[in-house]
Design a protein around this motif. Sequence first.
Motif, mmCIF file in Angstrom:
data_model
loop_
_atom_site.group_PDB
_atom_site.id
_atom_site.type_symbol
_atom_site.label_atom_id
_atom_site.label_comp_id
_atom_site.label_asym_id
_atom_site.label_seq_id
_atom_site.Cartn_x
_atom_site.Cartn_y
_atom_site.Cartn_z
ATOM 1 N N ARG A 211 0.806 -1.229 0.000
ATOM 2 C CA ARG A 211 0.000 0.000 0.000
ATOM 3 C C ARG A 211 0.837 1.278 0.000
ATOM 4 O O ARG A 211 0.329 2.364 0.267
ATOM 5 N N LEU A 212 2.121 1.158 -0.273
ATOM 6 C CA LEU A 212 2.985 2.326 -0.390
ATOM 7 C C LEU A 212 3.158 2.618 -1.880
ATOM 8 O O LEU A 212 3.851 1.892 -2.583
ATOM 9 N N ARG A 213 2.509 3.671 -2.357
ATOM 10 C CA ARG A 213 2.485 3.940 -3.793
ATOM 11 C C ARG A 213 2.792 5.393 -4.091
ATOM 12 O O ARG A 213 2.600 6.277 -3.249
ATOM 13 N N GLY A 214 3.258 5.620 -5.328
ATOM 14 C CA GLY A 214 3.562 6.967 -5.790
ATOM 15 C C GLY A 214 5.041 7.269 -5.679
ATOM 16 O O GLY A 214 5.675 6.920 -4.676
ATOM 17 N N PRO A 215 5.624 7.898 -6.696
ATOM 18 C CA PRO A 215 7.074 8.170 -6.707
ATOM 19 C C PRO A 215 7.559 8.927 -5.482
ATOM 20 O O PRO A 215 8.584 8.562 -4.888
ATOM 21 N N GLU A 216 6.846 9.983 -5.084
ATOM 22 C CA GLU A 216 7.301 10.786 -3.950
ATOM 23 C C GLU A 216 7.281 9.984 -2.656
ATOM 24 O O GLU A 216 8.199 10.087 -1.834
ATOM 25 N N LEU B 225 17.223 3.739 3.925
ATOM 26 C CA LEU B 225 18.649 3.576 3.651
ATOM 27 C C LEU B 225 19.491 4.347 4.663
ATOM 28 O O LEU B 225 20.545 3.884 5.102
ATOM 29 N N GLU B 226 19.029 5.516 5.032
ATOM 30 C CA GLU B 226 19.799 6.353 5.956
ATOM 31 C C GLU B 226 19.976 5.695 7.312
ATOM 32 O O GLU B 226 21.049 5.770 7.917
ATOM 33 N N CYS B 227 18.929 5.026 7.814
ATOM 34 C CA CYS B 227 19.054 4.450 9.153
ATOM 35 C C CYS B 227 19.537 3.004 9.146
ATOM 36 O O CYS B 227 19.771 2.440 10.215
ATOM 37 N N GLY B 228 19.719 2.410 7.961
ATOM 38 C CA GLY B 228 20.378 1.113 7.915
ATOM 39 C C GLY B 228 19.634 -0.026 7.270
ATOM 40 O O GLY B 228 20.158 -1.136 7.195
ATOM 41 N N TYR B 229 18.403 0.188 6.819
ATOM 42 C CA TYR B 229 17.701 -0.895 6.118
ATOM 43 C C TYR B 229 18.484 -1.290 4.866
ATOM 44 O O TYR B 229 18.974 -0.439 4.128
ATOM 45 N N ARG B 230 18.523 -2.600 4.635
ATOM 46 C CA ARG B 230 19.159 -3.091 3.420
ATOM 47 C C ARG B 230 18.273 -4.115 2.693
ATOM 48 O O ARG B 230 18.731 -4.758 1.756
ATOM 49 N N SER B 231 17.026 -4.236 3.138
ATOM 50 C CA SER B 231 16.098 -5.182 2.527
ATOM 51 C C SER B 231 14.779 -4.488 2.234
ATOM 52 O O SER B 231 14.262 -3.737 3.070
ATOM 53 N N PHE B 232 14.229 -4.759 1.035
ATOM 54 C CA PHE B 232 12.996 -4.122 0.598
ATOM 55 C C PHE B 232 12.074 -5.179 0.008
ATOM 56 O O PHE B 232 12.479 -5.945 -0.863
ATOM 57 N N ASP B 233 10.836 -5.209 0.497
ATOM 58 C CA ASP B 233 9.869 -6.223 0.097
ATOM 59 C C ASP B 233 8.747 -5.583 -0.718
ATOM 60 O O ASP B 233 8.103 -4.637 -0.268
ATOM 61 N N THR B 234 8.515 -6.120 -1.913
ATOM 62 C CA THR B 234 7.444 -5.633 -2.766
ATOM 63 C C THR B 234 6.742 -6.836 -3.402
ATOM 64 O O THR B 234 7.002 -7.984 -3.057
ATOM 65 N N ASN C 207 3.812 -1.101 -7.200
ATOM 66 C CA ASN C 207 4.823 -0.082 -6.892
ATOM 67 C C ASN C 207 6.241 -0.515 -7.258
ATOM 68 O O ASN C 207 7.219 0.145 -6.877
ATOM 69 N N GLU C 208 6.378 -1.618 -7.997
ATOM 70 C CA GLU C 208 7.723 -2.106 -8.334
ATOM 71 C C GLU C 208 8.507 -1.061 -9.116
ATOM 72 O O GLU C 208 9.704 -0.843 -8.854
ATOM 73 N N GLY C 209 7.854 -0.403 -10.070
ATOM 74 C CA GLY C 209 8.549 0.612 -10.864
ATOM 75 C C GLY C 209 9.023 1.768 -10.024
ATOM 76 O O GLY C 209 10.180 2.213 -10.141
ATOM 77 N N CYS D 51 7.761 -12.965 -13.573
ATOM 78 C CA CYS D 51 9.003 -12.659 -12.850
ATOM 79 C C CYS D 51 9.891 -11.731 -13.674
ATOM 80 O O CYS D 51 10.450 -10.767 -13.149
ATOM 81 N N LEU D 52 10.004 -12.016 -14.963
ATOM 82 C CA LEU D 52 10.829 -11.171 -15.830
ATOM 83 C C LEU D 52 10.255 -9.755 -15.917
ATOM 84 O O LEU D 52 11.004 -8.770 -15.989
ATOM 85 N N LYS D 53 8.927 -9.638 -15.880
ATOM 86 C CA LYS D 53 8.290 -8.318 -15.888
ATOM 87 C C LYS D 53 8.617 -7.557 -14.616
ATOM 88 O O LYS D 53 8.884 -6.350 -14.657
ATOM 89 N N SER D 54 8.615 -8.252 -13.476
ATOM 90 C CA SER D 54 8.982 -7.606 -12.218
ATOM 91 C C SER D 54 10.425 -7.114 -12.253
ATOM 92 O O SER D 54 10.742 -6.022 -11.765
ATOM 93 N N LEU D 55 11.301 -7.911 -12.836
ATOM 94 C CA LEU D 55 12.705 -7.496 -12.976
ATOM 95 C C LEU D 55 12.807 -6.223 -13.810
ATOM 96 O O LEU D 55 13.553 -5.297 -13.471
#
Length: 291
Positions: free
Chosen positions: A28-33, A43-52, A58-60, A99-103
Amino acid sequence: MELQEAQQETVTLNNGVTMPLLGLGTFRLRGPENLIQAVDAALECGYRSFDTAFVYRNEGDLGHALHQLLPKYGLSRSDIFITSKLSPADLGPGACDACLKSLTELGCEYLDLYLIHWPGKQGWRSDDARNQMARDESWKALENLYHTGKVKALGVSNYTEAHLAQLLESCSVPPAVLQVECHPRLQQTVLVGWCKQNGVHLQAYSSLGCGDLLRDEEVCKVANIHGRTSSQVLLRWALQQGVGVIPKASTPTRIKENFQVWDFKLSHEEAEMLKGDGTEKRYCWDPSGVA
């Protein structure tokens, strides 16, 4: 900009891939901004994993945000862990192309982890026996992508113990991760035990009970004991068991708060307190009826 040293703990999956135990969920996190703000703070506080997932739509935007922001923190693609998921609509013959589309959407040459999102195909009845055949067909396609290096690890989401047992009977690449709803009011004891016995890492979604558990009396009591927030206590409960978490957050304050969970520990008594009266409650989807 000086980057805070990451205190993130990791787990080594059954194929040797290293995965952070804590990631940023983007449901439910959408939109470029919105994605740029969230990824920047993470990234600033240390996360290195992102789940979509494909169904999050919102993959793009996530891909663009990572491409733009990784250099800001002196990071490259190999420094982060990206998970996406196969849409229920693409279960079966469409798995490879999906899967290739997600990539392509993410702008990546590979995914660190790719999950089958749901054990049934969209548009089919839950009790339709073809669901198992569609799962098997999808897994074979994903195994091919795994062997070509397009996907570094494979897993499933919302599978029951029965679904997992069926998968192990036919697969050549066993699942590395099972992602399910899990929190103190839905402890998934059977699945946790199954995963430990079979070398599968269990990752929790909806760790906060869709926000409902943040106001729970017992959770608030434990939070007050430690001078922490309810969300930190709920995430810590999972992490202490070796269960991964991917809390969704959009504001920099909450994103940072959810990452500050490594410097305290819950006692056995406190963990028991979080169970409440022991009644299990599911806030999300129940896959138990899927054939």
